[in-house]
Enzyme design. Structure first.
Site, mmCIF file in Angstrom:
data_model
loop_
_atom_site.group_PDB
_atom_site.id
_atom_site.type_symbol
_atom_site.label_atom_id
_atom_site.label_comp_id
_atom_site.label_asym_id
_atom_site.label_seq_id
_atom_site.Cartn_x
_atom_site.Cartn_y
_atom_site.Cartn_z
ATOM 1 N N THR A 89 -3.631 -2.182 3.474
ATOM 2 C CA THR A 89 -3.167 -1.294 4.542
ATOM 3 C C THR A 89 -2.143 -0.279 4.074
ATOM 4 O O THR A 89 -2.254 0.914 4.360
ATOM 5 C CB THR A 89 -2.580 -2.138 5.692
ATOM 6 O OG1 THR A 89 -3.592 -3.020 6.169
ATOM 7 C CG2 THR A 89 -2.095 -1.260 6.824
ATOM 8 N N HIS A 345 -8.761 1.472 4.873
ATOM 9 C CA HIS A 345 -9.624 0.657 4.015
ATOM 10 C C HIS A 345 -10.782 0.162 4.862
ATOM 11 O O HIS A 345 -10.808 0.367 6.085
ATOM 12 C CB HIS A 345 -8.867 -0.546 3.425
ATOM 13 C CG HIS A 345 -8.158 -1.375 4.455
ATOM 14 N ND1 HIS A 345 -8.812 -2.200 5.338
ATOM 15 C CD2 HIS A 345 -6.829 -1.492 4.759
ATOM 16 C CE1 HIS A 345 -7.946 -2.789 6.133
ATOM 17 N NE2 HIS A 345 -6.728 -2.365 5.820
#
Length: 557
Positions: A89, A345
């Site tokens: 993240t 992601h």
């Protein structure tokens, strides 16, 4: 102060579940008005945490709201890449509005080890100031300290100090990495509501939003109806003590985790963002303003339930609807805005469901690769039983040799570790720090990079480990346990985690789709060109993407 329409949006979007959308014939397309040649007045940068390219494409035919607008009217890059190896993240968010990979931003992972720090906790969180006394990586003071490059908002403020930079998110690291250290406002969700840096006073707007949050949290949620496209997903999957795949996000009154891990969270964040735009009159003055919005629920859902059950399906459906309401609100206010939507992601579903769905080779990582077990094994092999020789944050990623080792001991530990890991059937490869450092920074199509090139894009010399452990594809880096917390995760160098959609939209622009690979670091130079903001090419890793279909070039300065 919240205006009536903003308050209404907060209540409408953050509250009650709705029934499934009934398919209707598409309305006739309105007559297109060409996009203006002047810079937009507001940049809206949205990151949907763990919104993989696979998840985006799986439900694309069902979009009816905001995602439908972006995909049918905007510039669509379905094969975007978070091109680095450490697809987590914090690194992902650090690339979106800096134009730089983690090798330049310094954000190599969510956590790394600083064995030279004086505090007992050597594990450093990407968005903390570890120098603050009495803190650790779980109890910290949020800080942009570790981000080594400016964001787009920071560059805009340098060029024009009147620029307003606002960042709101469900997670602190998303708000901080996208807003940057010079943001005028940065807010993220907590059990107390939206909070900011220590010492920042709560303005009336945020106080009102937090009141709405408290009122909503105090009410139970009976759950969301199951959309038609989610019916086939509705079967239970067992992972340890957890049964997932059939959830509807029902929660009891006061259940913060239930709120956080549900579409309710994103609805509130978008409503907060809309209210901030309204109350601050963003996009309504002479300069261009920017707001970054981190939508975190898709990630929490993916970790807790996986990416292929009813939970994820409902979440994407709700996300589409809430984005539609958000864009409609901006349209009604007459704001000339440009949107970019992407993800930090991708993600990978839990192996137990993959095994049921034609992928019997899917597996969980061997517990022998967890840091504690690996340390014990290597310590035994080098005759240092009971000693700390290796530090790590999980069964993949960066590994660090203890600084108390002598040169001879370190050499023995490195050799033993490389031999052991490279022989393990679940390990794809292990790179040494020297091997990665000797690799040139990658260039060219991100889909064709080698693993060591991906590793180089994640490498920052003073923070990266002595070794980088990469697992094979289809190995979930959460080990099997009788009591499961998260059931699925991301972080690998494989396309399931690297590939994300990148979508641009501005009213009147000509739609086109480019299926070839681009990078999230291309977002900053693309947006900078739209607002005529020069950015030296040697200061970033990305390139400008031409958003004009056919003749013309939005990158021309």
């Amino acid at each position: 102060m919240l205006k009536r329409v903003a308050a209404a949006l907060l209540l409408a979007t953050a509250m009650a579940p709705v029934t499934p959308v009934v398919a209707q014939s598409p309305a006739p397309a309105p007559t297109a008005t060409p996009a203006p040649a002047t810079p937009p007045k507001l940049i809206v940068a949205i990151s949907v945490d763990q919104f993989s390219a696979d998840l985006f494409s799986e439900y694309r035919q069902y979009y009816t709201g905001g995602l439908k607008r972006l995909t049918s009217e905007g510039a669509v890059f379905p094969r975007g890449y978070q091109s680095h190896a450490a697809t987590e993240t914090c690194p992902g968010h650090s690339t979106i509005l800096t134009g730089s990979r983690p090798s330049r931003t310094g954000i190599i992972a969510n956590n790394w080890f600083d064995l030279g720090t004086k505090r007992e906790d050597k594990n450093v969180y990407c968005a903390e100031d570890e120098s603050q006394p009495g803190t650790d990586s779980d109890h910290y003071e949020a800080s942009p300290l570790h981000l080594k490059v400016p964001t787009l908002g920071g560059r805009m403020k340098i060029a024009n100090p009147a620029t307003r930079v606002v960042s709101v998110s469900g997670k602190d690291r998303a708000a901080i990495m996208m807003g940057g250290p010079t943001a005028d406002q940065a807010w993220w969700l907590s059990p107390k509501g939206y909070v900011s840096y220590k010492g920042v006073s709560v303005p009336p707007l945020v106080a009102k939003v937090n009141d709405v949050f408290a009122q909503r949290l105090a009410q139970p949620n009976a759950g969301f109806e199951l959309p038609a496209q989610c019916v086939s997903k509705d079967f239970a999957v067992q992972a340890g003590n957890r049964s997932v795949g059939t959830g509807r996000f029902a929660r009891q009154a006061g259940d913060y985790n239930g709120f956080r891990i549900s579409p309710e969270q994103d609805a509130l964040t978008l409503a907060f963002a809309a209210a901030a735009i309204d109350s601050m009159s963003l996009g309504k003055q002479a300069q261009t303003d920017i707001i970054s919005i981190g939508l975190s629920a898709t990630d929490y859902v993916g970790h807790t339930y996986g990416t292929e059950g009813t939970e994820s399906c409902i979440q994407v459906d709700r996300l589409d609807r809430e984005l539609g309401a958000f864009f409609d609100k901006l349209d009604k206010d007459g704001i000339d805005y440009v949107v970019v939507l992407t993800a930090d992601h991708g993600g990978h579903d839990l192996p137990e469901r993959h095994q049921l769905n034609a992928m019997p080779m899917e597996q969980r990582v061997d517990k022998a690769l967890t840091p504690k077990a690996l340390n014990a094994t290597i310590a035994d092999k080098v005759g240092m039983t009971g000693k700390k020789v290796i530090w790590g944050d999980g069964p993949a990623g960066d590994l660090y040799f203890d600084k108390g080792l002598t040169t001879a001991q370190r050499a023995k530990v490195e050799a033993a570790t490389l031999t052991y890991l490279r022989a393990h059937p679940q390990v794809q490869t292990v790179f040494t720090k020297a091997e990665i450092a000797a690799t040139p920074s990658p260039s060219g199509p991100p889909e064709s990079w080698s693993l060591i090139q991906e590793a180089r894009a994640s490498f920052y010399p003073t923070r990266s480990g002595d070794l980088l452990l990469l697992l094979k594809p289809r190995v979930m880096s959460i080990p099997e346990s009788a009591v499961m917390g998260a059931v699925a995760t991301h972080g690998s160098p494989w396309d399931t985690d690297r590939r994300v959609p990148i979508l641009f939209w501005r009213k009147g622009m000509q739609h086109f789709e480019q299926p070839l690979g681009v990078e999230t670091v291309d977002i900053l130079p693309t947006l900078a060109a739209l607002i005529k903001l020069p950015v030296p090419k040697d200061e970033i890793d990305g390139r400008c993407l031409d958003l004009i279909a056919g003749d013309g070039d939005s990158c021309a300065q």
